[in-house]
Scaffold this active site. Structure first.
Site, PDB file in Angstrom:
ATOM      1  N   SER A 242      38.444 -49.234 -82.443  1.00 48.56           N
ATOM      2  CA  SER A 242      37.842 -48.398 -81.409  1.00 48.56           C
ATOM      3  C   SER A 242      38.367 -46.965 -81.537  1.00 48.56           C
ATOM      4  O   SER A 242      38.237 -46.359 -82.595  1.00 48.56           O
ATOM      5  CB  SER A 242      38.120 -48.999 -80.027  1.00 48.56           C
ATOM      6  OG  SER A 242      37.317 -48.400 -79.036  1.00 48.56           O
ATOM      7  N   ASP A 349      27.124 -51.845 -81.606  1.00 48.84           N
ATOM      8  CA  ASP A 349      28.443 -51.738 -80.990  1.00 48.84           C
ATOM      9  C   ASP A 349      28.322 -51.547 -79.471  1.00 48.84           C
ATOM     10  O   ASP A 349      27.615 -50.652 -78.993  1.00 48.84           O
ATOM     11  CB  ASP A 349      29.203 -50.560 -81.604  1.00 48.84           C
ATOM     12  CG  ASP A 349      30.648 -50.521 -81.147  1.00 48.84           C
ATOM     13  OD1 ASP A 349      31.498 -51.082 -81.843  1.00 48.84           O
ATOM     14  OD2 ASP A 349      30.918 -49.926 -80.088  1.00 48.84           O
ATOM     15  N   HIS A 398      32.340 -55.501 -80.038  1.00 48.17           N
ATOM     16  CA  HIS A 398      33.189 -54.323 -80.204  1.00 48.17           C
ATOM     17  C   HIS A 398      34.583 -54.785 -80.635  1.00 48.17           C
ATOM     18  O   HIS A 398      35.171 -55.669 -80.013  1.00 48.17           O
ATOM     19  CB  HIS A 398      33.283 -53.528 -78.905  1.00 48.17           C
ATOM     20  CG  HIS A 398      34.036 -52.229 -79.043  1.00 48.17           C
ATOM     21  ND1 HIS A 398      33.638 -51.221 -79.887  1.00 48.17           N
ATOM     22  CD2 HIS A 398      35.175 -51.788 -78.443  1.00 48.17           C
ATOM     23  CE1 HIS A 398      34.480 -50.213 -79.792  1.00 48.17           C
ATOM     24  NE2 HIS A 398      35.429 -50.528 -78.925  1.00 48.17           N
TER      25      HIS A 398
END
Length: 517
Positions: A242, A349, A398
């Site tokens: 991330s 995502d 994610h």
């Protein structure tokens, strides 16, 4: 399990006894009886049997150097311990497998609130591979959003509540069953407490409410690791998920240059960016930039880079003078990087959809949202076209590399750990061919991979979760697991209905979708 462990334990003890016996024979033999080559004693190495080599393919080997034993018994015992641990996974479970917390010795490098920054580490004596992981967790870009973040997510801005130890999962796991190729590396986890996508270099002062020192935290951690064995490393893999994945893209060249300038050019620095390849695309529904979630990524980064005093790779800065915010987006910074980077990115995502104001709240999506989601997948594929080493499943999710299920996700029949292993070995081969251990521009690593070793792995099917190995999706209202057909219906694509219209079975239609037809 206990019986199996006992059997392996007895076998391991036998192996260790054999090594000690060989050691005794070696050290008892007359010097003149040793084989000579060029007037020097030839190093004898115990070769592992073929079955063992096959079982731990890709894991670091631990050859026993008997010549070195005569002057360093402690080092020999370390080699024996590492060999026993690699042969006997049950004993490994008895060792301290958690990473332990260390605060930075340089107290001037801090988290947002001025508390000391730090890192978790689990050393692997004998290994010359290091994995340094950057945690993710969004960001804040002005006093209002940072104040709100401090109230609701203080752990991401302060070290005052950090635990003493941390257990690694996925690529940070010390268990070979979960992490087949990196389990015995030196593991380092750097908690995210700077809220600046690992870019800031600004200290807290009387006139500022927060420090933003993400880039400096990485630099200080690397400095400390040099005193713990990194100075003798062969490979440093800078990984992150991330915001940490974006942090890898922003810092991998900085780390490579830091090591080179301090006299350690032999440490090969590589990057692994997971779920940090964001797009500066147009939002589905425009909203004012009032908070982190709803603010368009481009506007948030433009405001943030000024607020943080953010740093970007020099080559990217030169390519975007005055608009350095462009360097926070993968497809713009990647072509400027010198270090090799492997990109892991879900085609759909969840974080990207969130900032684009697509919220899957349990209600079926509208036709416009469905088209937007499909187009997002097309756009991501387009930006990844020229990335030689990548893994992009067509799933709605994610982050991946620290998930316990990371071995189960496949693209075109290849798992992510296998793809990373292929990439790692390919870079080693290139280094041998080039005759250098220095870092090369990743554009030089586009040589065709070995046969049966695919690296450019991207799903071709056009729908979210059309890959049958995607992680489980749950209905956000009921919490119930959904099958692929149920999920697509939830997304507005009724597979059963369309299959009936086409005169075919729903499973056959789903298979066609999975194959990209």
């Amino acid at each position: 399990m206990r019986i199996r462990c006992l059997k392996i334990n007895l076998a391991t003890r036998s192996v260790v006894r054999s090594f000690l016996l060989l050691l005794f024979i070696q050290m008892s033999a007359p010097v003149e009886a040793r084989r000579l080559r060029g007037g020097r004693a030839q190093t004898r190495r115990v070769q592992l049997s073929p079955p063992y080599r096959e079982r731990v393919e890709g894991a670091e080997s631990f050859p026993i150097d008997f010549t070195a034993v005569e002057g360093n018994m402690d080092n020999f015992m370390i080699q024996i311990k590492n060999l026993a641990q690699s042969l006997y996974p049950c004993s490994a479970q008895k060792l301290d497998q958690d990473m332990t917390l260390h605060f930075l010795k340089n107290a001037s490098v801090t988290c947002n609130d001025g508390s000391p920054a730090g890192y978790y580490i689990k050393e692997s004596k004998g290994s010359k591979r290091w994995l340094v992981f950057l945690e993710g967790g969004w960001y804040c870009f002005n006093k209002q959003t940072c104040d709100g973040r401090y109230e609701t997510m203080k752990r991401l801005m302060s070290s005052t509540k950090w635990s003493r130890t941390r257990t690694g999962t996925g690529i940070l796991s010390p268990q070979p069953e979960e992490n087949p190729h990196w389990w015995n590396a030196n593991m380092v986890f750097i908690p995210y407490c700077s809220s600046d996508v690992w870019s800031g270099a600004t200290a807290k002062t009387e006139h500022s409410d927060y420090a933003f020192m993400g880039s400096l935290i990485i630099k200080e951690v690397v400095n400390e690791l040099l005193t713990k064995g990194l100075d003798n490393a062969k490979v440093l893999l800078l990984a992150g998920s991330s915001a940490g994945g974006t942090g890898v893209l922003l810092n991998v060249d900085h780390v490579a240059e830091q090591l080179r300038s301090q006299g350690f050019p032999g440490v090969r620095v590589r990057g692994l960016a997971d779920s940090g390849w964001f797009l500066d695309n147009k939002q589905y529904r425009f909203t004012d930039c009032l908070d982190t979630i709803s603010c368009a990524p481009t506007e948030a980064i433009k405001r943030g880079i000024r607020y943080w005093g953010g740093l970007v790779p020099e080559s990217c800065r030169q390519a975007h003078v005055g608009e350095e915010w462009n360097c926070f987006f993968g497809y713009k910074v990647y072509p400027t990087l010198k270090s090799p980077v492997f990109v892991v990115q879900w085609l759909f995502d969840e974080a990207q959809l969130t900032v684009d104001n697509i919220h899957l709240t349990g209600q079926p999506v509208h036709e416009g949202q469905w088209r937007y989601i499909q187009n997002l997948g097309h756009e991501l594929r387009s930006t990844l076209r020229d990335v030689p080493a990548m893994f992009a499943p067509a799933c709605l999710s994610h982050e991946l590399i620290t998930r316990t299920y990371w071995m189960g996700i496949q693209v075109k029949g290849t798992s992510l750990p296998r793809a990373l292993h292929c990439w790692d070995r390919g870079l080693q081969d290139n280094d041998h061919i080039n005759g250098s251990h220095s870092n090369h521009n990743h554009q030089n690593h586009k040589a065709p991979p070995a046969t049966g070793c695919p690296l450019h792995l991207i799903d071709s099917c056009p729908w979210p979760h059309c890959n049958p190995t995607c992680p489980t999706i749950r209905d956000q209202l009921t919490g119930q697991e959904m099958s692929a057909i149920q999920f697509l219906k939830h997304m507005g694509f009724d597979v059963q209905k369309i299959a009936q219209q086409q005169g075919m079975d729903a499973g056959k239609l789903l298979g066609m979708l999975n194959n990209g037809n």
